[in-house]
Structures are given as structure tokens and as C-alpha cells.
Motif scaffolding. Structure first.
Motif, PDB file in Angstrom:
ATOM      1  N   PRO A   8       0.801  -1.227   0.000  1.00  0.00           N
ATOM      2  CA  PRO A   8       0.000   0.000   0.000  1.00  0.00           C
ATOM      3  C   PRO A   8       0.833   1.276   0.000  1.00  0.00           C
ATOM      4  CG  PRO A   8       0.212  -0.780   2.240  1.00  0.00           C
ATOM      5  CD  PRO A   8       0.966  -1.767   1.355  1.00  0.00           C
ATOM      6  N   THR A   9       2.168   1.163  -0.041  1.00  0.00           N
ATOM      7  CA  THR A   9       3.025   2.349   0.066  1.00  0.00           C
ATOM      8  C   THR A   9       3.410   2.949  -1.275  1.00  0.00           C
ATOM      9  OG1 THR A   9       4.977   0.923   0.184  1.00  0.00           O
ATOM     10  CG2 THR A   9       3.989   1.635   2.288  1.00  0.00           C
ATOM     11  N   GLY A  10       3.066   2.275  -2.374  1.00  0.00           N
ATOM     12  CA  GLY A  10       3.440   2.805  -3.671  1.00  0.00           C
ATOM     13  C   GLY A  10       2.983   1.925  -4.804  1.00  0.00           C
ATOM     14  N   LEU A  11       3.568   2.179  -5.975  1.00  0.00           N
ATOM     15  CA  LEU A  11       3.195   1.471  -7.186  1.00  0.00           C
ATOM     16  C   LEU A  11       4.367   1.505  -8.148  1.00  0.00           C
ATOM     17  CD1 LEU A  11       0.701   0.232  -8.765  1.00  0.00           C
ATOM     18  CD2 LEU A  11       0.448   2.513  -9.743  1.00  0.00           C
ATOM     19  N   PHE A  12       4.561   0.418  -8.864  1.00  0.00           N
ATOM     20  CA  PHE A  12       5.628   0.340  -9.867  1.00  0.00           C
ATOM     21  C   PHE A  12       4.994   0.134 -11.233  1.00  0.00           C
ATOM     22  CE2 PHE A  12       8.935  -1.925 -12.296  1.00  0.00           C
ATOM     23  CZ  PHE A  12       9.988  -1.042 -12.133  1.00  0.00           C
ATOM     24  N   LEU A  13       5.398   0.955 -12.195  1.00  0.00           N
ATOM     25  CA  LEU A  13       4.908   0.835 -13.570  1.00  0.00           C
ATOM     26  C   LEU A  13       6.015   0.282 -14.453  1.00  0.00           C
ATOM     27  CD1 LEU A  13       3.117   4.283 -13.909  1.00  0.00           C
ATOM     28  CD2 LEU A  13       2.043   2.049 -13.595  1.00  0.00           C
ATOM     29  N   LEU A  14       5.639  -0.650 -15.298  1.00  0.00           N
ATOM     30  CA  LEU A  14       6.583  -1.245 -16.236  1.00  0.00           C
ATOM     31  C   LEU A  14       6.084  -0.969 -17.647  1.00  0.00           C
ATOM     32  CD1 LEU A  14       8.494  -4.430 -15.847  1.00  0.00           C
ATOM     33  CD2 LEU A  14       7.241  -4.179 -17.962  1.00  0.00           C
ATOM     34  N   GLY A  15       6.961  -0.435 -18.479  1.00  0.00           N
ATOM     35  CA  GLY A  15       6.623  -0.145 -19.862  1.00  0.00           C
ATOM     36  C   GLY A  15       7.219  -1.185 -20.783  1.00  0.00           C
ATOM     37  N   ARG A  16       6.404  -1.670 -21.696  1.00  0.00           N
ATOM     38  CA  ARG A  16       6.855  -2.654 -22.688  1.00  0.00           C
ATOM     39  C   ARG A  16       6.801  -2.025 -24.075  1.00  0.00           C
ATOM     40  NH1 ARG A  16       7.181  -7.565 -20.548  1.00  0.00           N
ATOM     41  NH2 ARG A  16       6.094  -7.920 -18.579  1.00  0.00           N
ATOM     42  N   TYR A  17       7.854  -2.261 -24.818  1.00  0.00           N
ATOM     43  CA  TYR A  17       7.901  -1.844 -26.222  1.00  0.00           C
ATOM     44  C   TYR A  17       7.914  -3.115 -27.054  1.00  0.00           C
ATOM     45  CZ  TYR A  17       9.322   0.469 -30.510  1.00  0.00           C
ATOM     46  OH  TYR A  17       9.368   0.946 -31.792  1.00  0.00           O
ATOM     47  N   ASP A  18       6.891  -3.289 -27.864  1.00  0.00           N
ATOM     48  CA  ASP A  18       6.724  -4.526 -28.637  1.00  0.00           C
ATOM     49  C   ASP A  18       6.852  -5.760 -27.743  1.00  0.00           C
ATOM     50  OD1 ASP A  18       6.174  -3.270 -31.034  1.00  0.00           O
ATOM     51  OD2 ASP A  18       8.239  -3.362 -31.758  1.00  0.00           O
ATOM     52  N   GLY A  19       6.304  -5.671 -26.534  1.00  0.00           N
ATOM     53  CA  GLY A  19       6.287  -6.794 -25.610  1.00  0.00           C
ATOM     54  C   GLY A  19       7.513  -6.939 -24.729  1.00  0.00           C
ATOM     55  N   GLU A  20       8.557  -6.191 -24.996  1.00  0.00           N
ATOM     56  CA  GLU A  20       9.808  -6.291 -24.233  1.00  0.00           C
ATOM     57  C   GLU A  20       9.871  -5.203 -23.163  1.00  0.00           C
ATOM     58  OE1 GLU A  20      14.467  -5.207 -25.048  1.00  0.00           O
ATOM     59  OE2 GLU A  20      13.331  -6.092 -26.697  1.00  0.00           O
ATOM     60  N   ALA A  21      10.215  -5.587 -21.929  1.00  0.00           N
ATOM     61  CA  ALA A  21      10.353  -4.612 -20.845  1.00  0.00           C
ATOM     62  C   ALA A  21      11.420  -3.592 -21.216  1.00  0.00           C
ATOM     63  CB  ALA A  21      10.718  -5.317 -19.546  1.00  0.00           C
ATOM     64  N   ALA A  22      11.019  -2.301 -21.246  1.00  0.00           N
ATOM     65  CA  ALA A  22      11.938  -1.272 -21.732  1.00  0.00           C
ATOM     66  C   ALA A  22      11.880   0.030 -20.951  1.00  0.00           C
ATOM     67  CB  ALA A  22      11.656  -0.998 -23.211  1.00  0.00           C
ATOM     68  N   ALA A  23      10.959   0.165 -19.984  1.00  0.00           N
ATOM     69  CA  ALA A  23      10.838   1.419 -19.241  1.00  0.00           C
ATOM     70  C   ALA A  23      10.194   1.144 -17.887  1.00  0.00           C
ATOM     71  CB  ALA A  23       9.995   2.419 -20.026  1.00  0.00           C
ATOM     72  N   CYS A  24      10.404   2.074 -16.967  1.00  0.00           N
ATOM     73  CA  CYS A  24       9.776   1.925 -15.655  1.00  0.00           C
ATOM     74  C   CYS A  24       9.656   3.272 -14.964  1.00  0.00           C
ATOM     75  CB  CYS A  24      10.564   0.962 -14.772  1.00  0.00           C
ATOM     76  SG  CYS A  24      12.229   1.510 -14.322  1.00  0.00           S
ATOM     77  N   ALA A  25       8.841   3.273 -13.922  1.00  0.00           N
ATOM     78  CA  ALA A  25       8.692   4.431 -13.035  1.00  0.00           C
ATOM     79  C   ALA A  25       8.047   3.932 -11.755  1.00  0.00           C
ATOM     80  CB  ALA A  25       7.834   5.513 -13.668  1.00  0.00           C
TER      81      ALA A  25
END
Length: 182
Positions: free
Chosen positions: A74-91
Motif C-alpha cells: 500500500p506504500t506505492g506502485l511500480f509501472l513497467l513499460g513494454r515496447y513490442d512486448g519487451e520490458a523497456a521502461a519503468c517508473a
């Protein structure tokens, strides 16, 4: 997607191949992105201040001292970005109080920069922050991280007085969120 140039070569072109969603900050993909993020920002610092890359020991020590466990409910959240299905970004978003979250660990892998991932990530951050009940996002960063600072200001962040005294924090930003229903 590629486009042809007048000389018959092709160049990468931004596509709509980005998908960004909440993810487990402890997953192998998340940990690999966080490692790449840390290496990128640490080496930027080492090159600027020491004229060299960080050693493996320095990187491992820094990673151990900068856990991301709080970027999960409950203290936060992690976002994962995929480019053409491949993990490529986060925040990551860290809950500060009932109406404020802190943005951290914003990263797009170098091979995917310029493909629209930063823009998509920033929009997903706003949406995720609102879902957490936030009315405001704050962050701190270093002055030498010019590309990151440019990304923030392009997406509505403005410089604010210091709200933390972290070792590497040199500039602080905030963004007030406009409610989706108003």
C-alpha cells in the motif's frame, strides 16, 4: 515501424508499440530495469564528478542502499513499460500522504529512447497517481540529469523549494493533477 529516407535507408520511427501497466517491483523484469536505471544514473554521476565509470562494487553497494520495496501497495506502485512486448521502461510512485505521491526511478532503456516511451510513461504516471488518490506529484533529481529534467518540465512539472534532504537531490519539482472528472 520504419520509414524510408530519400537515400533508400531506413530509420526507426516512433510507433504505438508501448504498453504501460502496474507490475510487481520484485519481478525479474522489474529488477533488471531498476538495475539498468541505477547503473545509468550512477555512471552519469561518476563520469561527471570522478571522470570514470562506477566500479562493480560501487554499483552493487549503491543498489543495496537504494531498495525499491516501497514501490508496491500500500506504500506505492511500480509501472513497467513494454515496447513490442519487451520490458523497456519503468517508473515508481511512493505515497507521501493522502494527496501526494513522489515520482522516482523513471527510466527508458537507451535503445528505446525517442520512440514515444517517455511521453506514454508520463501519461501513465498521472493516471496511476490519480488512482492512488493523489492530487499532486513531487520528485527530486540531480542537475546533471538534463534529459530527465526536460521530460518533467515538458509534462507540466515546475521547480519547487526543497522538500527533502537526500544526498543527491539538487532540484525539486511538483505537478498538480487535474481531476479526470473535472
Amino acid at each position: 515501424m520504419t520509414i524510408s529516407t530519400q537515400r533508400g535507408t531506413t530509420e526507426p520511427r516512433p510507433t504505438d508499440s508501448w504498453a504501460i501497466a502496474p507490475a510487481d517491483v520484485g519481478s525479474a523484469e522489474a529488477l533488471a530495469l531498476l538495475r539498468d536505471y541505477y547503473i545509468d544514473v550512477a555512471n552519469s554521476y561518476y563520469r561527471l564528478h570522478l571522470g570514470r565509470e562506477g566500479t562493480a562494487e560501487e554499483i552493487e553497494t549503491g543498489l543495496a542502499g537504494a531498495p525499491s520495496d516501497d514501490l508496491a501497495p500500500p506504500t506505492g506502485l511500480f509501472l513497467l513499460g513494454r515496447y513490442d512486448g519487451e520490458a523497456a521502461a519503468c517508473a515508481g510512485l511512493r505515497v507521501v500522504d493522502a494527496t501526494t505521491v513522489e515520482l522516482t526511478r523513471v527510466y527508458v532503456r537507451p535503445a528505446r529512447r525517442g520512440t514515444g516511451g517517455g511521453k506514454r510513461l508520463m501519461a501513465a504516471i498521472d493516471e496511476a497517481a490519480r488512482a492512488l488518490g493523489a492530487e499532486r506529484i513531487v520528485l527530486d533529481t540531480r542537475l546533471d540529469l538534463v534529459e530527465a529534467r526536460t521530460l518533467y518540465t515538458r509534462h507540466g512539472y515546475r521547480e519547487i523549494p526543497a522538500y527533502s534532504d537526500r544526498r543527491y537531490a539538487e532540484v525539486w519539482y511538483a505537478k498538480d493533477l487535474v481531476r479526470a472528472d473535472g
